[in-house]
Structure formats: C-alpha cells, structure tokens
Write a protein that holds these residues in place. Structure first.
Motif, PDB file in Angstrom:
ATOM      1  N   GLU A  71       0.832  -1.206   0.000  1.00  0.00           N
ATOM      2  CA  GLU A  71       0.000   0.000   0.000  1.00  0.00           C
ATOM      3  C   GLU A  71       0.870   1.261   0.000  1.00  0.00           C
ATOM      4  N   ALA A  72       1.891   1.267   0.848  1.00  0.00           N
ATOM      5  CA  ALA A  72       2.763   2.440   0.947  1.00  0.00           C
ATOM      6  C   ALA A  72       3.542   2.660  -0.353  1.00  0.00           C
ATOM      7  N   LEU A  73       4.009   1.578  -0.947  1.00  0.00           N
ATOM      8  CA  LEU A  73       4.750   1.701  -2.206  1.00  0.00           C
ATOM      9  C   LEU A  73       3.836   2.209  -3.309  1.00  0.00           C
ATOM     10  N   ASP A  74       2.602   1.739  -3.292  1.00  0.00           N
ATOM     11  CA  ASP A  74       1.638   2.192  -4.289  1.00  0.00           C
ATOM     12  C   ASP A  74       1.394   3.695  -4.137  1.00  0.00           C
ATOM     13  N   ALA A  75       1.288   4.145  -2.884  1.00  0.00           N
ATOM     14  CA  ALA A  75       1.055   5.570  -2.629  1.00  0.00           C
ATOM     15  C   ALA A  75       2.222   6.420  -3.130  1.00  0.00           C
ATOM     16  N   LEU A  76       3.419   5.855  -3.047  1.00  0.00           N
ATOM     17  CA  LEU A  76       4.606   6.590  -3.507  1.00  0.00           C
ATOM     18  C   LEU A  76       4.835   6.450  -5.008  1.00  0.00           C
ATOM     19  N   GLY A  77       4.127   5.494  -5.617  1.00  0.00           N
ATOM     20  CA  GLY A  77       4.348   5.230  -7.035  1.00  0.00           C
ATOM     21  C   GLY A  77       5.648   4.498  -7.284  1.00  0.00           C
ATOM     22  N   TRP A  78       6.096   3.743  -6.303  1.00  0.00           N
ATOM     23  CA  TRP A  78       7.366   3.022  -6.394  1.00  0.00           C
ATOM     24  C   TRP A  78       7.156   1.543  -6.689  1.00  0.00           C
ATOM     25  N   LYS A  79       8.073   0.995  -7.454  1.00  0.00           N
ATOM     26  CA  LYS A  79       8.193  -0.459  -7.571  1.00  0.00           C
ATOM     27  C   LYS A  79       9.504  -0.850  -6.890  1.00  0.00           C
ATOM     28  N   ALA A  80       9.512  -2.038  -6.300  1.00  0.00           N
ATOM     29  CA  ALA A  80      10.683  -2.469  -5.534  1.00  0.00           C
ATOM     30  C   ALA A  80      10.967  -3.937  -5.821  1.00  0.00           C
ATOM     31  N   THR A  81      12.042  -4.423  -5.220  1.00  0.00           N
ATOM     32  CA  THR A  81      12.410  -5.829  -5.337  1.00  0.00           C
ATOM     33  C   THR A  81      12.269  -6.496  -3.978  1.00  0.00           C
ATOM     34  N   PHE A  82      11.542  -7.605  -3.932  1.00  0.00           N
ATOM     35  CA  PHE A  82      11.311  -8.332  -2.685  1.00  0.00           C
ATOM     36  C   PHE A  82      12.084  -9.648  -2.700  1.00  0.00           C
ATOM     37  N   PHE A  83      13.087  -9.754  -1.824  1.00  0.00           N
ATOM     38  CA  PHE A  83      13.830 -11.007  -1.686  1.00  0.00           C
ATOM     39  C   PHE A  83      13.085 -11.896  -0.695  1.00  0.00           C
ATOM     40  N   MET A  84      12.485 -12.927  -1.234  1.00  0.00           N
ATOM     41  CA  MET A  84      11.563 -13.736  -0.429  1.00  0.00           C
ATOM     42  C   MET A  84      12.218 -14.983   0.155  1.00  0.00           C
ATOM     43  N   LEU A  85      11.691 -15.370   1.301  1.00  0.00           N
ATOM     44  CA  LEU A  85      12.070 -16.646   1.897  1.00  0.00           C
ATOM     45  C   LEU A  85      11.105 -17.712   1.375  1.00  0.00           C
ATOM     46  N   GLY A  86      11.640 -18.842   0.949  1.00  0.00           N
ATOM     47  CA  GLY A  86      10.780 -19.902   0.426  1.00  0.00           C
ATOM     48  C   GLY A  86       9.772 -20.381   1.453  1.00  0.00           C
ATOM     49  N   SER A  87      10.186 -20.431   2.706  1.00  0.00           N
ATOM     50  CA  SER A  87       9.269 -20.872   3.762  1.00  0.00           C
ATOM     51  C   SER A  87       8.097 -19.899   3.910  1.00  0.00           C
ATOM     52  N   MET A  88       8.367 -18.622   3.740  1.00  0.00           N
ATOM     53  CA  MET A  88       7.304 -17.620   3.836  1.00  0.00           C
ATOM     54  C   MET A  88       6.393 -17.674   2.603  1.00  0.00           C
ATOM     55  N   VAL A  89       6.980 -17.960   1.455  1.00  0.00           N
ATOM     56  CA  VAL A  89       6.187 -18.103   0.228  1.00  0.00           C
ATOM     57  C   VAL A  89       5.234 -19.292   0.370  1.00  0.00           C
ATOM     58  N   ASP A  90       5.732 -20.388   0.915  1.00  0.00           N
ATOM     59  CA  ASP A  90       4.878 -21.559   1.094  1.00  0.00           C
ATOM     60  C   ASP A  90       3.769 -21.292   2.109  1.00  0.00           C
ATOM     61  N   SER A  92       2.382 -18.297   2.619  1.00  0.00           N
ATOM     62  CA  SER A  92       1.460 -17.282   2.085  1.00  0.00           C
ATOM     63  C   SER A  92       1.634 -17.146   0.571  1.00  0.00           C
ATOM     64  N   PRO A  93       1.313 -18.206  -0.168  1.00  0.00           N
ATOM     65  CA  PRO A  93       1.539 -18.152  -1.623  1.00  0.00           C
ATOM     66  C   PRO A  93       0.722 -17.060  -2.306  1.00  0.00           C
ATOM     67  N   GLY A  94      -0.491 -16.835  -1.816  1.00  0.00           N
ATOM     68  CA  GLY A  94      -1.325 -15.806  -2.434  1.00  0.00           C
ATOM     69  C   GLY A  94      -0.720 -14.424  -2.296  1.00  0.00           C
ATOM     70  N   LEU A  95      -0.088 -14.179  -1.172  1.00  0.00           N
ATOM     71  CA  LEU A  95       0.534 -12.873  -0.939  1.00  0.00           C
ATOM     72  C   LEU A  95       1.765 -12.698  -1.834  1.00  0.00           C
ATOM     73  N   ALA A  96       2.523 -13.774  -2.017  1.00  0.00           N
ATOM     74  CA  ALA A  96       3.671 -13.695  -2.934  1.00  0.00           C
ATOM     75  C   ALA A  96       3.198 -13.328  -4.336  1.00  0.00           C
ATOM     76  N   ALA A  97       2.108 -13.934  -4.749  1.00  0.00           N
ATOM     77  CA  ALA A  97       1.554 -13.627  -6.078  1.00  0.00           C
ATOM     78  C   ALA A  97       1.056 -12.181  -6.130  1.00  0.00           C
ATOM     79  N   GLU A  98       0.538 -11.718  -5.009  1.00  0.00           N
ATOM     80  CA  GLU A  98       0.035 -10.350  -4.938  1.00  0.00           C
ATOM     81  C   GLU A  98       1.169  -9.339  -5.128  1.00  0.00           C
ATOM     82  N   VAL A  99       2.324  -9.641  -4.564  1.00  0.00           N
ATOM     83  CA  VAL A  99       3.481  -8.747  -4.708  1.00  0.00           C
ATOM     84  C   VAL A  99       3.825  -8.587  -6.192  1.00  0.00           C
ATOM     85  N   VAL A 100       3.835  -9.696  -6.895  1.00  0.00           N
ATOM     86  CA  VAL A 100       4.144  -9.656  -8.329  1.00  0.00           C
ATOM     87  C   VAL A 100       3.020  -8.960  -9.101  1.00  0.00           C
TER      88      VAL A 100
END
Ligand code: ZN
Length: 247
Positions: A71-90, A92-100
């Motif tokens: 939400e904050a990045l959207d407000a700033l108009g920024w795109k960023a890079t998220f280095f994800m942990l595989g355990s966290m992706v597993d 919350s897979p829907g949230l990982a997809a949401e980031v992309v």
C-alpha cells in the motif's frame, strides 16, 4: 539480513562501504577467491545508474506486514524488489503472487534463513534452487536476483546462483530496521551513512527474523526516504531498473 547478523556481516558491510577493501576476513575462506570478489564487487554491491536508487526488501512475504508495504509503495508510485524466503512463500503463496501482481520484482533470499556458510555447496544449491522453484511456481515469474541471508556469500552459494542464472546482489545502504530500537528517523539516518546515489537500499517487509514489530520502522521510513531521494535528485525503483553492469 537480520539482527542476528552481528559479527557475521563482514562481507555485506564491506560491500556496503564499497571501497573494495576486502576486509571480509570472516567470509573470505569460503569464497571462491579474492579476484572473483574484486572483479564482481560493484555488481554484487548493487551499484547501478548514478541517478537511481534500488529499493529492496528481505524476509517476506508476511501477511502481518507486507500488505502495508504494498500500500505504501503504491502511494509513492514506487516499484521495488522483494527477496523472499521460500518458507514464507509456502506459508502465504497468495501474498507472494500479490506482490508480483502489484508490479514488483521478486528475488531469492533462501528457503530457511540460514547462513550459506553453514551449508555445504550442495546444500546451498539445493536451498537456492528450491526457493527459486517455489517463487516461480507461485508467482509465475522466474526470479533473477539472489541475496543470501545476512548478506553472507559463500563460494558454493555464488556458484549455485550463477548456475541457476541468478544475479547476486547485496546492498550499499541499510536501514538497520531489524533492531528493536529502530524508528523511521533512525532508518533514514542509517541509510544516509551508506550510498544512496546509484546504490541499493536494504529494508525488511517482515520481522520474522528480527525484533517483533520492527517492520514498522521501515514502513514509516518510506515517505522520509522518498523525501531524501527527491532532495538528492534520485529516482527509486527495483533492481531491474537499476542498470547494474553485467558481471
Ligand atoms: Zn534476511
């Protein structure tokens, strides 16, 4: 990175200083060789276009905090890079997809938040490959970036990343947002001590490896970072827009 990096952050800190001073005594024995690091240091540090600053987040995706960052990045108009942990992706897979889906990049951190120095070359490769596959399967995007936990690169991890066509990138400025005493103001002050122009900023969108609630300092810092970058005439974006020279 996380608060538990104390004493083991040698290479990350050295790279962040970017003097090519190879004072990484803790990490050197596991590296492939001094010449390799020297030749590749600027790209591994995340140095790119001088008028650009790459914004990166480690340790997510986390349902408790990542949505607020989106939400904050959207407000700033920024795109960023998220280095994800595989355990966290597993978890919350829907949230990982949401980031992309929100237009951000994904990178590989690790499956579990374990130093690559504690892994054999074979184990490091398996961990990186597993995380890459999980991120790709869940988001539909093949990650191209790799940042090891604590910023500690081992020879095995570097080789594995290259073989898996991942580019290893650490950072040139960190907010030390993982500390319990961190505030938005200290995060910006710490970032100023590093390299912002043409550099890569390290923040965390999860507290899963750091002080509970510490992500709020990074979140609160984002508008202040925007002010700082604007004052320096810098634009913010993901690593993919950072023009890091090929290594
Ligand atoms: Zn981390």
């Amino acid at each position: 990175m996380s608060r538990r990096a104390t004493g083991a952050w040698a290479l990350g800190a050295t790279v962040a200083g970017v003097g090519v001073g190879l004072a990484a005594r803790h990490a050197l024995p596991a590296l492939t060789g001094v010449s390799f690091v020297r030749d590749h240091l600027p790209s591994i540090a995340g140095i790119g276009a001088p008028d650009h600053t790459a914004i990166t987040f480690d340790d997510g995706p986390d349902p408790a905090s990542t949505p607020a960052f989106l939400e904050a990045l959207d407000a700033l108009g920024w795109k960023a890079t998220f280095f994800m942990l595989g355990s966290m992706v597993d978890a919350s897979p829907g949230l990982a997809a949401e980031v992309v889906a929100a237009g951000h990049e994904v990178g590989v951190h690790a499956y579990e938040h374990t130093s690559m120095l504690r892994r054999s070359a074979r184990s490091a490769r398996a961990d990186i490959a597993r995380t890459t596959d999980r991120i790709a399967n869940v988001t539909g995007v093949e990650p191209v970036w790799f940042r090891p936990p604590y910023g500690i690169v081992s020879g095995g991890a570097l080789r594995a990343a290259r073989e898996l066509e991942l580019r290893t990138v650490l950072w040139t400025a960190w907010g030390r947002d993982w500390r319990p005493v961190a505030t938005p103001e200290t995060v910006v002050a710490d970032l100023r001590k590093g390299r912002l122009a043409g550099g890569t900023v390290l923040l965390h969108d999860s507290d899963c490896t750091s002080a509970p609630g510490s992500w709020r300092s990074a979140l609160g810092a984002l508008p202040l970072i925007a002010d700082e970058l604007a004052a320096q005439g810098l634009t913010a974006g993901p690593l993919g827009a950072h023009a890091i020279p090929a290594s």
